[in-house]
Design an enzyme around this catalytic site. Structure first.
Site, short mmCIF file in Angstrom:
data_model
loop_
_atom_site.label_atom_id
_atom_site.label_comp_id
_atom_site.label_asym_id
_atom_site.label_seq_id
_atom_site.Cartn_x
_atom_site.Cartn_y
_atom_site.Cartn_z
N GLN A 75 0.85 -1.19 0.00
CA GLN A 75 0.00 0.00 0.00
C GLN A 75 0.88 1.24 0.00
OE1 GLN A 75 -2.15 1.48 3.54
NE2 GLN A 75 -4.01 1.20 2.34
N ASN B 150 -15.15 -3.57 4.32
CA ASN B 150 -14.20 -3.63 5.45
C ASN B 150 -14.79 -2.90 6.65
OD1 ASN B 150 -11.62 -1.50 6.41
ND2 ASN B 150 -11.49 -3.67 6.86
N GLY B 151 -14.44 -3.41 7.84
CA GLY B 151 -14.84 -2.73 9.06
C GLY B 151 -15.66 -3.60 9.99
N LYS C 64 -8.25 2.17 -1.47
CA LYS C 64 -9.00 1.98 -0.21
C LYS C 64 -9.52 3.34 0.26
CE LYS C 64 -8.68 -0.36 4.24
NZ LYS C 64 -8.19 0.50 5.32
N GLY D 224 -9.10 -6.56 9.40
CA GLY D 224 -7.91 -5.97 10.01
C GLY D 224 -7.75 -6.41 11.45
N CYS E 67 -6.79 6.87 5.36
CA CYS E 67 -6.17 7.03 6.68
C CYS E 67 -6.62 8.32 7.37
CB CYS E 67 -4.65 7.02 6.55
SG CYS E 67 -3.87 7.08 8.17
C1 LIG Z 1 -3.15 -1.04 14.02
C2 LIG Z 1 -3.85 -0.68 12.75
C3 LIG Z 1 -3.11 -0.25 11.65
C4 LIG Z 1 -3.74 0.11 10.45
N1 LIG Z 1 -3.00 0.51 9.38
C5 LIG Z 1 -3.61 0.77 8.20
C6 LIG Z 1 -2.85 1.12 7.04
O1 LIG Z 1 -1.62 1.22 7.08
N2 LIG Z 1 -3.53 1.33 5.89
C7 LIG Z 1 -4.89 1.22 5.80
O2 LIG Z 1 -5.45 1.41 4.72
N3 LIG Z 1 -5.63 0.93 6.88
C8 LIG Z 1 -5.03 0.70 8.07
N4 LIG Z 1 -5.79 0.37 9.16
C9 LIG Z 1 -7.25 0.34 9.04
C10 LIG Z 1 -7.71 -1.06 8.68
O3 LIG Z 1 -7.18 -1.46 7.44
C11 LIG Z 1 -9.23 -1.14 8.59
O4 LIG Z 1 -9.70 -0.29 7.57
C12 LIG Z 1 -9.93 -0.77 9.89
O5 LIG Z 1 -9.21 -1.21 11.02
C13 LIG Z 1 -11.34 -1.36 9.93
O6 LIG Z 1 -11.32 -2.76 9.73
P1 LIG Z 1 -11.30 -3.81 10.95
O7 LIG Z 1 -12.50 -3.50 11.81
O8 LIG Z 1 -11.35 -5.15 10.30
O9 LIG Z 1 -10.02 -3.57 11.70
C14 LIG Z 1 -5.17 0.03 10.36
C15 LIG Z 1 -5.90 -0.40 11.47
C16 LIG Z 1 -5.27 -0.76 12.66
C17 LIG Z 1 -6.11 -1.21 13.83
#
Ligand SMILES: Cc1cc2nc3c(=O)[nH]c(=O)nc-3n(C[C@H](O)[C@H](O)[C@H](O)COP(=O)(O)O)c2cc1C
Length: 239
Positions: free
Chosen positions: A1, A131-132, A69, A155, A30
């Protein structure tokens, strides 16, 4: 990414990493203040023209598939607007869209609005990945069924639990978790992310929910080396 704010830098970054990547994803979601200050991450969602320029120039510069994303908005979620953004991303050549339907202001908490995924999916021809908040296989199936999305991205729930991607929900034995964590340590070595602060947090997540887990996790949290982590894990296996 990759993340950034101007098309030329994106192209350079994409060309730099494409040899080691199966796909390249552009970060337009982000919520981090430092990224937003630079006009990167979710800040891009406010610049439709710039989004088009970034996606089309990166797409032309690479041979691997390109995904983008996004979130459902920055301060508010306007369905019409986010559909427009998704269409721009598609029209400029993205191969798939990943949608985390929380606004940037929410960070990682609060409700995840599946209706946004459903609405965006109706307007796009490329695959939409939801996602989420997915914590289980049944959450994943439910999101796909209720929104029509083509896949899900997980994630948080995958941290310390790579087994979430298996087709069953079978509980793992201590030995299985141990072997998988040791394999994880090998990957950490290979990819040069052997930071002990990070690895001991991962160890705590892997061994959540086991016999004497509370005291093991406390000890793992104090380990000062990989050897110490392994010693604690071996000792606990004998309890
Ligand atoms: C510790 C952490 C680091 C993350 N780093 C990124 C990242 O580098 N790039 C990104 O697009 N999303 C990042 N995310 C967001 C996740 O990709 C995701 O969109 C978000 O956590 C919601 O999904 P989940 O509920 O499955 O975690 C991060 C989330 C967490 C918790």
């Amino acid at each position: 990414q990759i993340f950034g704010s101007n098309p030329e830098t994106f192209v350079k970054a994409a060309q730099l990493v494409q040899g080691q990547s199966d796909i390249i994803d552009i970060n337009m979601g982000c919520p981090d203040k430092n990224e937003i200050k630079q006009g990167a991450g979710s800040a891009l969602l406010k610049r439709p023209k710039r989004i088009g320029e970034i996606v089309s120039s990166v797409k032309k510069a690479i041979d691997v598939p390109l995904t983008v994303k996004i979130r459902s908005g920055v301060e508010v979620c306007n369905l019409e607007y986010i559909i427009k953004i998704a269409k721009i991303i598609e029209e400029n050549g993205a191969d798939a869209l990943i949608l985390h339907p929380r606004i940037a202001k929410q960070g990682g908490s609060g409700s995840v609005d599946w209706n946004v995924i459903k609405a965006v999916k109706e307007y796009l021809s490329i695959p939409v990945i939801g996602n989420g908040g997915i914590k289980t296989l049944s959450d994943a199936k439910s999101m796909m069924k209720n929104t029509g999305c083509d896949g899900v991205m997980i994630g948080t729930a995958a941290m310390g639990n790579p087994f979430i991607f298996e087709k069953t929900n079978e509980k793992k034995t201590y030995e299985e978790i141990k072997e998988t964590f040791y394999q994880y340590l090998e990957y950490a070595k290979h990819y040069e992310i052997e930071n002990i602060f990070y690895l001991r947090m991962q160890a705590q997540l892997f061994f959540k929910g086991f016999h004497s887990a509370a005291s093991l996790r406390k000890d793992l949290g104090c380990a000062s080396s990989i050897e110490e982590l392994k010693k604690l894990i071996e000792l606990n296996a004998e309890v």
